[in-house]
Structure formats: C-alpha cells, structure tokens
Write an enzyme that holds these catalytic residues in place. Structure first.
Site, mmCIF file in Angstrom:
data_model
loop_
_atom_site.group_PDB
_atom_site.id
_atom_site.type_symbol
_atom_site.label_atom_id
_atom_site.label_comp_id
_atom_site.label_asym_id
_atom_site.label_seq_id
_atom_site.Cartn_x
_atom_site.Cartn_y
_atom_site.Cartn_z
ATOM 1 N N ARG A 1 9.973 3.631 -38.219
ATOM 2 C CA ARG A 1 10.999 4.682 -38.232
ATOM 3 C C ARG A 1 11.909 4.540 -37.016
ATOM 4 O O ARG A 1 11.443 4.287 -35.909
ATOM 5 C CB ARG A 1 10.332 6.066 -38.236
ATOM 6 C CG ARG A 1 9.911 6.486 -39.621
ATOM 7 C CD ARG A 1 9.072 7.714 -39.662
ATOM 8 N NE ARG A 1 9.508 8.787 -38.781
ATOM 9 C CZ ARG A 1 8.895 9.964 -38.689
ATOM 10 N NH1 ARG A 1 7.832 10.208 -39.435
ATOM 11 N NH2 ARG A 1 9.325 10.892 -37.880
ATOM 12 N N ARG B 1 3.356 3.043 -35.058
ATOM 13 C CA ARG B 1 3.293 3.554 -36.427
ATOM 14 C C ARG B 1 4.113 2.684 -37.379
ATOM 15 O O ARG B 1 5.204 2.219 -37.046
ATOM 16 C CB ARG B 1 3.817 4.980 -36.491
ATOM 17 C CG ARG B 1 3.932 5.462 -37.949
ATOM 18 C CD ARG B 1 4.104 6.932 -38.104
ATOM 19 N NE ARG B 1 5.287 7.441 -37.446
ATOM 20 C CZ ARG B 1 5.566 8.730 -37.349
ATOM 21 N NH1 ARG B 1 4.727 9.626 -37.862
ATOM 22 N NH2 ARG B 1 6.655 9.120 -36.739
ATOM 23 N N ARG C 1 9.979 24.969 -38.552
ATOM 24 C CA ARG C 1 10.103 24.416 -37.201
ATOM 25 C C ARG C 1 10.965 25.286 -36.302
ATOM 26 O O ARG C 1 11.165 24.947 -35.140
ATOM 27 C CB ARG C 1 10.772 23.054 -37.295
ATOM 28 C CG ARG C 1 9.812 21.898 -37.325
ATOM 29 C CD ARG C 1 10.626 20.683 -37.680
ATOM 30 N NE ARG C 1 10.223 19.540 -36.964
ATOM 31 C CZ ARG C 1 9.583 18.506 -37.513
ATOM 32 N NH1 ARG C 1 9.235 18.531 -38.767
ATOM 33 N NH2 ARG C 1 9.303 17.460 -36.796
ATOM 34 N N ARG D 1 12.061 14.394 -29.169
ATOM 35 C CA ARG D 1 11.396 15.166 -30.241
ATOM 36 C C ARG D 1 10.298 16.060 -29.651
ATOM 37 O O ARG D 1 10.111 17.188 -30.095
ATOM 38 C CB ARG D 1 10.803 14.211 -31.282
ATOM 39 C CG ARG D 1 11.876 13.591 -32.167
ATOM 40 C CD ARG D 1 11.388 12.344 -32.887
ATOM 41 N NE ARG D 1 10.226 12.540 -33.701
ATOM 42 C CZ ARG D 1 9.421 11.561 -34.102
ATOM 43 N NH1 ARG D 1 9.675 10.305 -33.759
ATOM 44 N NH2 ARG D 1 8.367 11.825 -34.845
ATOM 45 N N LYS E 1 -0.164 15.062 -38.250
ATOM 46 C CA LYS E 1 0.059 16.040 -39.342
ATOM 47 C C LYS E 1 0.061 15.327 -40.688
ATOM 48 O O LYS E 1 -0.615 15.726 -41.620
ATOM 49 C CB LYS E 1 1.406 16.778 -39.164
ATOM 50 C CG LYS E 1 1.515 17.563 -37.882
ATOM 51 C CD LYS E 1 2.805 18.369 -37.835
ATOM 52 C CE LYS E 1 4.079 17.514 -37.750
ATOM 53 N NZ LYS E 1 4.186 16.692 -36.544
HETATM 54 P P1 AP5 Z 1 1.240 10.911 -38.216
HETATM 55 O O1 AP5 Z 1 0.145 11.441 -39.098
HETATM 56 O O2 AP5 Z 1 2.349 10.144 -38.840
HETATM 57 O O3 AP5 Z 1 1.791 12.094 -37.267
HETATM 58 P P2 AP5 Z 1 2.795 13.276 -37.592
HETATM 59 O O4 AP5 Z 1 2.321 14.448 -36.809
HETATM 60 O O5 AP5 Z 1 2.946 13.447 -39.071
HETATM 61 O O6 AP5 Z 1 4.111 12.665 -36.919
HETATM 62 P P3 AP5 Z 1 5.634 12.719 -37.313
HETATM 63 O O7 AP5 Z 1 6.308 11.824 -36.317
HETATM 64 O O8 AP5 Z 1 5.839 12.372 -38.763
HETATM 65 O O9 AP5 Z 1 5.988 14.197 -37.051
HETATM 66 P P4 AP5 Z 1 7.357 14.759 -36.772
HETATM 67 O O10 AP5 Z 1 7.053 16.184 -36.968
HETATM 68 O O11 AP5 Z 1 7.992 14.414 -35.503
HETATM 69 O O12 AP5 Z 1 8.279 13.996 -37.829
HETATM 70 P P5 AP5 Z 1 8.915 14.460 -39.204
HETATM 71 O O13 AP5 Z 1 8.933 13.307 -40.112
HETATM 72 O O14 AP5 Z 1 8.340 15.743 -39.659
HETATM 73 O O15 AP5 Z 1 0.535 10.013 -37.094
HETATM 74 C C1 AP5 Z 1 1.326 9.332 -36.152
HETATM 75 C C2 AP5 Z 1 0.743 7.938 -35.873
HETATM 76 O O16 AP5 Z 1 -0.498 8.079 -35.188
HETATM 77 C C3 AP5 Z 1 0.422 7.112 -37.140
HETATM 78 O O17 AP5 Z 1 0.635 5.747 -36.838
HETATM 79 C C4 AP5 Z 1 -1.072 7.393 -37.385
HETATM 80 O O18 AP5 Z 1 -1.695 6.317 -38.070
HETATM 81 C C5 AP5 Z 1 -1.574 7.534 -35.951
HETATM 82 N N1 AP5 Z 1 -2.672 8.467 -35.772
HETATM 83 C C6 AP5 Z 1 -2.787 9.718 -36.296
HETATM 84 N N2 AP5 Z 1 -3.927 10.304 -35.844
HETATM 85 C C7 AP5 Z 1 -4.524 9.398 -35.018
HETATM 86 C C8 AP5 Z 1 -5.723 9.405 -34.227
HETATM 87 N N3 AP5 Z 1 -6.534 10.469 -34.200
HETATM 88 N N4 AP5 Z 1 -6.010 8.309 -33.477
HETATM 89 C C9 AP5 Z 1 -5.181 7.241 -33.479
HETATM 90 N N5 AP5 Z 1 -4.041 7.158 -34.215
HETATM 91 C C10 AP5 Z 1 -3.715 8.232 -34.955
HETATM 92 O O19 AP5 Z 1 10.430 14.808 -38.716
HETATM 93 C C11 AP5 Z 1 11.330 13.793 -38.366
HETATM 94 C C12 AP5 Z 1 12.707 14.386 -38.140
HETATM 95 O O20 AP5 Z 1 13.167 15.025 -39.345
HETATM 96 C C13 AP5 Z 1 12.780 15.497 -37.074
HETATM 97 O O21 AP5 Z 1 12.945 14.976 -35.781
HETATM 98 C C14 AP5 Z 1 14.030 16.277 -37.553
HETATM 99 O O22 AP5 Z 1 15.213 15.623 -37.196
HETATM 100 C C15 AP5 Z 1 13.883 16.221 -39.063
HETATM 101 N N6 AP5 Z 1 13.132 17.361 -39.613
HETATM 102 C C16 AP5 Z 1 11.946 17.309 -40.289
HETATM 103 N N7 AP5 Z 1 11.568 18.538 -40.639
HETATM 104 C C17 AP5 Z 1 12.501 19.390 -40.170
HETATM 105 C C18 AP5 Z 1 12.648 20.814 -40.194
HETATM 106 N N8 AP5 Z 1 11.719 21.602 -40.775
HETATM 107 N N9 AP5 Z 1 13.744 21.358 -39.618
HETATM 108 C C19 AP5 Z 1 14.693 20.594 -39.030
HETATM 109 N N10 AP5 Z 1 14.613 19.247 -38.960
HETATM 110 C C20 AP5 Z 1 13.519 18.650 -39.532
#
Ligand code: AP5
Length: 221
Positions: free
Chosen positions: A160, A127, A88, A171, A13
């Site tokens: 992270r 990552r 979410r 997650r 994402k």
């Molecule tokens: P990346 O692009 O970083 O993936 P992502 O989908 O953004 O992953 P996140 O882990 O950031 O998503 P998340 O939703 O769990 O975390 P968030 O920070 O929102 O890619 C991942 C890796 O793969 C990278 O190394 C990239 O280079 C690689 N990659 C990508 N595409 C690739 C490909 N095609 N081939 C190979 N490699 C590839 O949330 C974290 C925490 O915050 C949650 O657990 C929760 O506690 C809290 N939180 C956040 N938002 C909310 C909300 N709305 N409500 C409640 N709690 C929330």
C-alpha cells in the site's frame, strides 16, 4: 452479531476482522478497502478520496458515511457485521448511532486493539495486501506461500502506498487526535473489550476465540 474493531493503523484490525468473519459467517465492512476499491475504479468518490489517503489523512466524513450506509443496507448485513475502520470521527460515530437506531439495533461489542506505535511502523513496512480478495500478509510474520502471490486467490500482492514510514506516522497522529477520543463513547456504554496487538500473529486465533467465546456458540468446530 454487530461488532466494531477499533485500534491504530497496523494494530491488526483487518487480520482479526477476517478471522472473526470466517468464524461467525458475517461480512466485514472495511472502509479502507472500500475506498481503495473506489480509487482503483476511478469513481467520483475515489477521485476525491485518493489525495487524502496518500497523505495519511481522513477522507471527508460525508463520503465515508454514505459508503457505509449504503453497504449496511445490503441483505448480507441483516444477521450482523464487523466494522473495521469505521467510525473514525465523532461525526461518523453519530452517523453510526443514527443508522443503527433507524434499524432498531445496537452494537454488541467493540474490540479495542492496544499496541505500541513503534511496533506498527515496522509491521506496516512489511505488509503486503491482495487487491482482489483483501487478504493480508506480512513478509516477516505471516508470509504468503509463494513470494508476492496471494494464497487465497492467486493475485499479485501489492504494497500500500500509505505504508511508507512518514505516512504511517501521520496516520498514527491522525488516529490519536481524531479517532481515539470516540472510544470514550463506547466505554461509557460498557461495550469495549481490549485485545493485545503485540502477541505473536499465530496466537491471534486463540485470543479471538477467548474474547468471543460467548458469541461463538456452534460456530466453532
Ligand atoms: P492489519 O491487520 O492489516 O492492521 P490494520 O489495523 O487493519 O491496519 P490498517 O493499516 O489497514 O489500518 P488503518 O486503519 O490505518 O487503514 P485503513 O485501510 O482502514 O495488520 C498490519 C500488518 O501487521 C499486516 O502485515 C499483518 O500481517 C501484521 N500483523 C498483524 N498482527 C500482527 C501481530 N500480532 N504480529 C505480527 N504481525 C502482525 O485506512 C486507510 C486510509 O483510508 C486512511 O488513512 C484514510 O485515509 C482512509 N479511511 C479509511 N476509513 C476511513 C474512515 N472511516 N474515515 C475517513 N477516512 C478513512
């Protein structure tokens, strides 16, 4: 353009959101990055959010909704925005409908990234993330030019704490139980386009241009 990027943890994402933001010149609102910022500044919100995030659980809705509502009020969102990681839960989705409804606007598109959970576990262990500018790297698939240093701003990259395998698996479960069900609402509104999360990382720009073609207009060189 008002766009929402949907998909499980590690599906790509953030990688796509940053690319689309550069193409369309609209801001990305990543609730995860906003919350990590609150945690590192030790704000009241950050202190409340920290334990949930470390366990891989969702932060309480009211905290996140308030952050997003405040962010969407800023001037740079007037021409559009990309939501990454929000909504979410059903309550967050209701809040988003309310916030947009009050401004008399709607979402234009929801990109749903589909990927196998096992792929995600490996990716997230590799990552690295820039805490200063939010750039995302992968030690195997998209490494920085200089080891552990951000190409874009020169800051030291970090891993992270929620990218440990057992937290990633939680997650993924939380996503299945609480987040995936809200996709239904956007499907009913015919807003959803699927994207494959398992294509090689270097093919993502082409995939994004294909899906966003009609919206890119003059933004492409
Ligand atoms: P990346 O692009 O970083 O993936 P992502 O989908 O953004 O992953 P996140 O882990 O950031 O998503 P998340 O939703 O769990 O975390 P968030 O920070 O929102 O890619 C991942 C890796 O793969 C990278 O190394 C990239 O280079 C690689 N990659 C990508 N595409 C690739 C490909 N095609 N081939 C190979 N490699 C590839 O949330 C974290 C925490 O915050 C949650 O657990 C929760 O506690 C809290 N939180 C956040 N938002 C909310 C909300 N709305 N409500 C409640 N709690 C929330």
């Amino acid at each position: 353009m008002r766009l929402l990027i949907f998909g499980p943890p590690g599906s790509g994402k953030g990688t796509r959101a940053r690319l689309i933001s550069r193409l369309l010149k609209i801001p990305v609102i990543t609730t995860g990055d906003m919350l990590r910022g609150e945690v590192s500044r030790e704000t009241e919100v950050g202190l409340r959010a920290k334990a949930y995030m470390e366990r891989g659980e969702l932060v309480p809705d009211e905290l996140v909704i308030e952050l997003v509502e405040e962010r969407l009020r800023r001037e740079d969102c007037s021409e559009g925005f990309i939501l990454d990681g929000f909504p979410r839960t059903l309550r967050q989705a209701d809040a988003l409908d309310r916030i947009l409804g009050e401004r008399g606007v709607t979402l234009d598109l929801v990109l749903n990234i589909v990927v196998d959970p096992e792929v995600v576990v490996e990716r997230l262990s590799l990552r690295r993330w820039c805490p200063r500018c939010g750039a995302i790297y992968n030690l195997k698939y998209d490494p920085p030019r200089v080891d552990e240093i951000c190409d874009e701003c020169g800051a030291q990259l970090i891993q992270r704490s929620d990218d440990r395998e057992e937290v990633v698996r939680r997650r993924l479960r939380v996503y299945e139980e609480q987040t995936r069900p809200i996709l239904e609402r956007y499907m009913e509104r015919s807003l959803v386009r699927e994207m494959r999360g398992d294509i090689p990382i270097e093919e993502i720009p082409r995939e994004v241009e294909e899906v966003l073609g009609p919206y890119l207009g003059n933004h492409l060189d």
